[in-house]
Design an enzyme around this catalytic site. Sequence first.
Site, PDB file in Angstrom:
ATOM      1  N   ARG A 129      -9.343   1.094   8.303  1.00 50.36           N
ATOM      2  CA  ARG A 129      -9.028  -0.658   8.641  1.00 50.36           C
ATOM      3  C   ARG A 129     -10.322  -1.250   9.632  1.00 50.36           C
ATOM      4  O   ARG A 129      -9.793  -2.202  10.126  1.00 50.36           O
ATOM      5  CB  ARG A 129      -7.814  -0.205   9.517  1.00 50.36           C
ATOM      6  CG  ARG A 129      -6.662  -0.780   8.909  1.00 50.36           C
ATOM      7  CD  ARG A 129      -5.289  -0.321   9.921  1.00 50.36           C
ATOM      8  NE  ARG A 129      -4.143  -0.927   9.695  1.00 50.36           N
ATOM      9  CZ  ARG A 129      -3.145  -0.504   8.922  1.00 50.36           C
ATOM     10  NH1 ARG A 129      -2.961   0.657   8.689  1.00 50.36           N
ATOM     11  NH2 ARG A 129      -2.057  -1.263   8.950  1.00 50.36           N
TER      12      ARG A 129
ATOM     13  N   ARG B 203      11.280  -1.178  10.943  1.00 47.68           N
ATOM     14  CA  ARG B 203      10.382  -0.791  11.728  1.00 47.68           C
ATOM     15  C   ARG B 203      10.040  -1.755  12.875  1.00 47.68           C
ATOM     16  O   ARG B 203      10.348  -2.808  12.762  1.00 47.68           O
ATOM     17  CB  ARG B 203       8.977  -0.889  10.927  1.00 47.68           C
ATOM     18  CG  ARG B 203       8.788   0.270  10.062  1.00 47.68           C
ATOM     19  CD  ARG B 203       7.510   0.307   9.223  1.00 47.68           C
ATOM     20  NE  ARG B 203       6.299  -0.120   9.843  1.00 47.68           N
ATOM     21  CZ  ARG B 203       5.264  -0.125   9.310  1.00 47.68           C
ATOM     22  NH1 ARG B 203       5.028   0.379   8.125  1.00 47.68           N
ATOM     23  NH2 ARG B 203       4.095  -0.816   9.872  1.00 47.68           N
TER      24      ARG B 203
ATOM     25  N   ARG C   3      -0.329  -8.764  13.341  1.00 47.89           N
ATOM     26  CA  ARG C   3      -0.879  -7.619  12.405  1.00 47.89           C
ATOM     27  C   ARG C   3      -1.624  -8.498  11.508  1.00 47.89           C
ATOM     28  O   ARG C   3      -2.822  -7.816  10.982  1.00 47.89           O
ATOM     29  CB  ARG C   3       0.282  -6.749  11.975  1.00 47.89           C
ATOM     30  CG  ARG C   3       0.747  -5.679  12.874  1.00 47.89           C
ATOM     31  CD  ARG C   3       2.085  -5.226  12.338  1.00 47.89           C
ATOM     32  NE  ARG C   3       2.086  -4.620  11.355  1.00 47.89           N
ATOM     33  CZ  ARG C   3       3.171  -4.384  10.489  1.00 47.89           C
ATOM     34  NH1 ARG C   3       4.452  -4.568  10.757  1.00 47.89           N
ATOM     35  NH2 ARG C   3       3.026  -3.619   9.436  1.00 47.89           N
TER      36      ARG C   3
ATOM     37  N   ARG D 264      11.825  -5.964   5.227  1.00 50.62           N
ATOM     38  CA  ARG D 264      11.641  -4.807   4.915  1.00 50.62           C
ATOM     39  C   ARG D 264      12.592  -3.567   5.686  1.00 50.62           C
ATOM     40  O   ARG D 264      12.825  -3.984   6.844  1.00 50.62           O
ATOM     41  CB  ARG D 264      10.213  -4.399   5.204  1.00 50.62           C
ATOM     42  CG  ARG D 264       9.928  -3.059   5.153  1.00 50.62           C
ATOM     43  CD  ARG D 264       8.396  -2.694   5.034  1.00 50.62           C
ATOM     44  NE  ARG D 264       7.538  -3.057   6.124  1.00 50.62           N
ATOM     45  CZ  ARG D 264       6.180  -2.917   5.731  1.00 50.62           C
ATOM     46  NH1 ARG D 264       5.537  -2.454   4.902  1.00 50.62           N
ATOM     47  NH2 ARG D 264       5.555  -3.370   7.232  1.00 50.62           N
TER      48      ARG D 264
ATOM     49  N   LYS E 245       0.783  -1.124  -0.093  1.00 45.05           N
ATOM     50  CA  LYS E 245       0.201  -0.034  -0.041  1.00 45.05           C
ATOM     51  C   LYS E 245       0.829   1.395   0.102  1.00 45.05           C
ATOM     52  O   LYS E 245       0.473   2.331  -0.716  1.00 45.05           O
ATOM     53  CB  LYS E 245      -0.858  -0.009   1.309  1.00 45.05           C
ATOM     54  CG  LYS E 245      -1.640  -1.193   1.337  1.00 45.05           C
ATOM     55  CD  LYS E 245      -2.898  -0.872   2.349  1.00 45.05           C
ATOM     56  CE  LYS E 245      -2.086  -0.830   3.894  1.00 45.05           C
ATOM     57  NZ  LYS E 245      -1.704  -2.094   4.150  1.00 45.05           N
TER      58      LYS E 245
END
Length: 221
Positions: free
Chosen positions: A88, A161, A172, A127, A13
């Site tokens: 969300r 992160r 998540r 990531r 996203k």
Amino acid sequence: MRLVLLGAPGSGKGTQGMRIARTHAIPQVSTGDILRAEIAAGTPLGAKAAQFVGKGLLVPDDVVLSMMKERLKKPDVKVGFVLDGFPRSIPQAEGLTVLLAAFAADLDAVIKLDVSKRVLLERMTGRWVCGSNCGAVFNLRSNPPQKEGVCDRCGGRLVQREDDTEETVRKRLNVYEASTAPLIDFYDSRGILMIVDGEGTLDEVTARIERGLAERGIARN
Ligand code: AMP
């Protein structure tokens, strides 16, 4: 052009949102980025959000909705926007409809990025993001930086992160299934859902999104 990007964490996203924003000259509004900036700045909102973000849980709907109410009052979103990470949950989606109605506006499309769970896990645990907040995102496997640990775009230091650890990532994904996935039917029943295969190269996914928007006659701006 008013768009929402929907998809599991790691579905692309943020990256695709940035590309859509650039192509169509509309702002990208990422609730995750806004919340991380509030946390970094140590504001009262940041202090409240930190308890949830660090654990991979959703920040309460009323907190996010009042934050978005303020954000959507700013003049830059008059030309349109691409929302990344919001709504969300069903209450957030209903809240967004009310916020937009106040401007006599509605969404043009909700783009759902489809990515398998295996690829999502791979993407998030590999990531690295720019620590200078320029928004750049890299992946050690599929999109590595030219120089290890350094942002290609601004030269900033790359960091992982805090919520990209395997345990938090799994949580998540569960939160996504329970709270966010119901939005697929919510927007499908309103006739504005556009499902896009989110696997493959960044350019392939971008091309699929642009083709889908063009097919629906969603004009620039
Ligand atoms: P993201 O950068 O979109 O992956 O968001 C990171 C984290 O910020 C999420 O795991 C949530 O804790 C929080 N967050 C972002 N957007 C929302 C939202 N719309 N509602 C609730 N929490 C959110």
